[in-house]
Design a protein around this motif. Structure first.
Motif, PDB file in Angstrom:
ATOM      1  N   TRP A  31       0.899  -1.297  -0.066  1.00  0.00           N
ATOM      2  CA  TRP A  31       0.063  -0.044  -0.075  1.00  0.00           C
ATOM      3  C   TRP A  31       0.810   1.222   0.124  1.00  0.00           C
ATOM      4  CZ3 TRP A  31      -4.517   2.111  -1.276  1.00  0.00           C
ATOM      5  CH2 TRP A  31      -4.918   3.303  -0.832  1.00  0.00           C
ATOM      6  N   GLN A  36      -1.071   3.215  -2.731  1.00  0.00           N
ATOM      7  CA  GLN A  36      -1.621   4.673  -2.461  1.00  0.00           C
ATOM      8  C   GLN A  36      -1.487   5.432  -3.886  1.00  0.00           C
ATOM      9  OE1 GLN A  36       0.462   5.978   1.260  1.00  0.00           O
ATOM     10  NE2 GLN A  36      -1.615   7.258   1.763  1.00  0.00           N
ATOM     11  N   THR A  39      -4.058   4.425  -6.278  1.00  0.00           N
ATOM     12  CA  THR A  39      -5.374   5.020  -5.950  1.00  0.00           C
ATOM     13  C   THR A  39      -5.584   6.465  -6.234  1.00  0.00           C
ATOM     14  OG1 THR A  39      -5.619   3.187  -4.351  1.00  0.00           O
ATOM     15  CG2 THR A  39      -7.011   5.234  -3.969  1.00  0.00           C
TER      16      THR A  39
END
Length: 428
Positions: A31, A36, A39
């Motif tokens: 992530w 991240q 996203t």
């Protein structure tokens, strides 16, 4: 495949997947590294992204808990899924996508396995490794800058996965020669060419050069593609994968961390390759059908052996899907006779396999594990896997042939079974 593709993901998605609502699946390690960033990039491009970050202390296992986490992470059905990760995360999302009837995009973060292009998901169900039909990604994004930064042990794992194709190829050919198994020459050659490329580019792969990582990634993509073409893993996985899966399951049963899959495949290949070269010199005219038939276990004894080797849950699952754990006497005799009749084509296949030293040198260059001890697999687990892993799948293997010909105890003399266990009476 190329550089800077993470920042081009929105454009690629708009070209290949419908809609603007997606669920992005990654883990707590990836992530902050990539999840991240992806996203934020997609949201800036107008996508609605629900992020499912699987939180684990050590590593995510492809099990019921992870599947449940993903399914419960979104309230409304998305238009598609995005996986950001390598083997486990891709397999989890391909399974969920198939069950939801939706497409998905795989964003590769390491060239560690051949499953990106596959349509089959190896998942753990009650601790048993099951291979479940799913879907392949609609889009696979391989950013070379990302892949070159992958940990070396994951890169070595990918190389081990590809080098294991030498075993898979030989057993695939063996099944074709002995059992008239349907054989795809195109897929077999794709896998063999991939293994040859990785073997000859081990130094460039180890140095994580863009050229070396491209070779490895292409090899993994092409071998995985054969799974979608023929509808099974027959071309890419045989006894070397069976042993790797066995070690993974047994380690998890003990509450221990499973070794990396590709690394296990590489170690298993090192153990198995000498057996193929040994068989090239075997005098098959000395094989006698009647003693070989007399030496085999009964159906009940066979089931008892599998139960002792795999444990009740796994053994019952294997015996349910593998009716040829015990074959009829007629089939047994026919296979022995066919081996004797077709010994020259069999020898020709086995003779072309690289020797153990060349494989070992390539894996050593990559810093990959070379022994079961390196993987945390003890001698008893190693020995047992060599005797029982052929029972993991119905597919024909060298070890299954040796067992049926009454030769397995001779070939595995250096790897004895634990006291009180025997796979055939010649081992007792």
């Amino acid at each position: 495949m190329g550089d800077g593709l993470l920042n081009a993901l929105a454009r690629l998605l708009s070209r290949h997947l419908p809609g603007k609502r997606c669920v992005l699946v990654t883990d707590n390690v990836l992530w902050p590294l990539y999840g991240q960033q992806v996203t934020a990039h997609l949201r800036e491009a107008g996508y609605t992204v629900e992020a499912c970050v699987l939180e684990r202390e050590q590593k995510v296992e492809p099990d019921e808990a992870a599947c449940g986490d993903i399914l419960m992470s979104f309230a409304e059905k998305p238009d598609f899924f995005v996986s950001v990760g390598s083997g486990v995360l891709t397999d989890l999302v391909r399974f969920i996508a198939a069950r939801c009837g939706l497409p998905f995009c795989a964003v590769a973060t390491a060239p560690s396995m051949d499953g990106y292009t596959s349509a089959i998901a190896p998942l753990l169900y009650h601790g048993v490794k099951a291979h479940i039909n799913a879907v392949s990604p609609q889009l696979i994004v391989c950013d070379l800058a990302v892949l070159c930064q992958a940990p070396l042990h994951m890169i070595a794992s990918g190389a081990g996965d590809v080098l294991g194709k030498y075993i898979a190829y030989a057993d695939y050919m063996l099944g074709h020669i002995v059992n008239d198994e349907v054989f795809c020459h195109t897929c077999a050659q794709m896998c063999l060419a991939a293994a040859d490329k990785v073997l000859t580019h081990a130094e460039a792969i180890s140095a994580r050069t863009p050229a070396g990582i491209r070779v490895l990634t292409e090899a993994l993509l092409m071998t995985g593609l054969t799974i979608s073409i023929i509808g099974s893993t027959r071309c890419v996985a045989s006894m070397e994968h069976n042993m790797a899966h066995y070690w993974e399951m047994m380690k998890l049963y003990r509450g221990q961390t499973a070794p990396p899959h590709g690394a296990s495949v590489g170690v298993a290949a090192l153990l198995l390759v000498p057996l193929y070269h040994q068989f090239v010199l075997e005098d098959v005219s000395a094989i006698r059908e009647d003693p070989a038939i007399a030496a085999r276990l009964s159906r009940e004894e066979t089931h008892a052996f599998v139960l002792a080797a795999y444990g009740e849950t796994a053994a019952n699952a294997l015996m349910k899907v593998n009716p040829q754990i015990f074959i009829s006497e007629t089939m047994h005799r026919a296979r022995i006779q066919r081996v004797k009749e077709q010994i020259e084509p069999i020898r020709a296949v086995f003779h072309k396999m690289p020797d153990e030293n060349r494989l070992r040198q390539a894996l050593q260059t990559l810093g990959a594990p070379l022994t079961c001890q390196d993987l945390g697999v003890d001698d008893e687990m190693r020995n047992l896997s060599l005797h029982c892993a052929a029972d993991y799948r119905v597919r024909y293997t060298l070890t299954k042939m040796l067992r049926e010909c009454g030769l397995l105890h001779k070939y595995l003399a250096a790897y004895p079974l634990p006291d009180g266990m025997a796979r055939d009476t010649a081992e007792s």
